[in-house]
Scaffold this active site. Structure first.
Site, PDB file in Angstrom:
ATOM      1  N   HIS A  55     -18.777 -28.694  -0.456  1.00 11.60           N
ATOM      2  CA  HIS A  55     -18.322 -28.672  -1.612  1.00 11.60           C
ATOM      3  C   HIS A  55     -16.802 -27.948  -1.403  1.00 11.60           C
ATOM      4  O   HIS A  55     -15.895 -28.726  -2.230  1.00 11.60           O
ATOM      5  CB  HIS A  55     -19.209 -27.851  -2.529  1.00 11.60           C
ATOM      6  CG  HIS A  55     -19.949 -28.436  -3.568  1.00 11.60           C
ATOM      7  ND1 HIS A  55     -19.409 -29.065  -4.743  1.00 11.60           N
ATOM      8  CD2 HIS A  55     -21.112 -28.838  -3.495  1.00 11.60           C
ATOM      9  CE1 HIS A  55     -20.276 -29.631  -5.267  1.00 11.60           C
ATOM     10  NE2 HIS A  55     -21.466 -29.553  -4.533  1.00 11.60           N
TER      11      HIS A  55
ATOM     12  N   GLU B  89     -17.449 -15.877  -6.666  1.00 14.05           N
ATOM     13  CA  GLU B  89     -18.866 -15.883  -6.688  1.00 14.05           C
ATOM     14  C   GLU B  89     -19.439 -14.934  -7.796  1.00 14.05           C
ATOM     15  O   GLU B  89     -19.054 -13.826  -7.930  1.00 14.05           O
ATOM     16  CB  GLU B  89     -19.481 -15.549  -5.361  1.00 14.05           C
ATOM     17  CG  GLU B  89     -19.098 -16.523  -4.275  1.00 14.05           C
ATOM     18  CD  GLU B  89     -19.662 -16.119  -2.980  1.00 14.05           C
ATOM     19  OE1 GLU B  89     -20.458 -15.259  -2.885  1.00 14.05           O
ATOM     20  OE2 GLU B  89     -19.161 -16.681  -1.987  1.00 14.05           O
TER      21      GLU B  89
END
Length: 185
Positions: free
Chosen positions: A66, A78
């Site tokens: 990705h 994150e």
């Protein structure tokens, strides 16, 4: 126009982004790539808000792929649980955010024993506070057979309700099938 982008997709993504966009599709439908293309047209800083948690080598490889697909020009954050708070903070300066993906976020919430309705309400309530555009990616999980166990059925039901609530609040919604976008809203 980049390789793999149809003229119709280019025309749908060439305008400036509205505040909230939802991109739905099945597994490997091309939804993440399409969402990235939406944000590549933004001149502002791009933030990739990752909800995946890496527990094994296979997932680590998916994350690596990705990242390579996105290329340079992205700052990764994150947030496996608190996407609403991160979105509000990260858009204060007008940054554009890609949340990939709501389906993993939902799985994280369920695994942590969180109240899905309250978390969904918190996410929807954060949308008017955003200082830049946000593109959400989510799987459409309700197109297959009815799962054979209660946990899978609860997940499917929560995902369907989450997608409906976000689609109602979004300025535009796309459905991706076989790499082709269909604008729903």
């Amino acid at each position: 126009m980049s390789r793999g982008t149809s003229k119709a997709a280019y025309a749908m993504t060439s305008a400036s982004l509205p505040p909230v966009t939802l991109v739905l599709g099945g597994a490997r439908s091309g939804k993440s790539r399409f969402a990235e293309q939406l944000l590549h047209r933004e001149a502002r800083q791009r933030v990739y808000l990752a909800t995946a948690e890496i527990y094994d080598e296979e997932m680590a490889e998916r994350v690596r792929l990705h990242k390579a697909q996105r290329g340079d020009g992205w700052r990764t954050m994150e947030a496996p649980l608190d996407i609403a708070g991160v979105m509000v903070r990260e858009t204060e300066q007008g940054d554009a955010i890609l949340v990939d993906c709501l389906t993993l976020w939902l799985s994280n919430l369920m695994g942590a024993g969180r109240d899905i309705q309250a978390e969904t309400a918190q996410l929807i309530a954060a949308l008017p506070q955003l200082g830049g555009p946000v593109v959400f990616v989510a799987n459409e999980v309700g197109l297959g057979i009815v799962p054979d166990n209660a946990l899978a059925r609860a997940f499917r039901d929560h995902a369907g309700r989450l997608n409906q609530r976000l689609a109602a609040a979004a300025d535009q919604v796309f459905f991706i099938a076989a790499g082709l976008p269909l604008k729903l809203k």
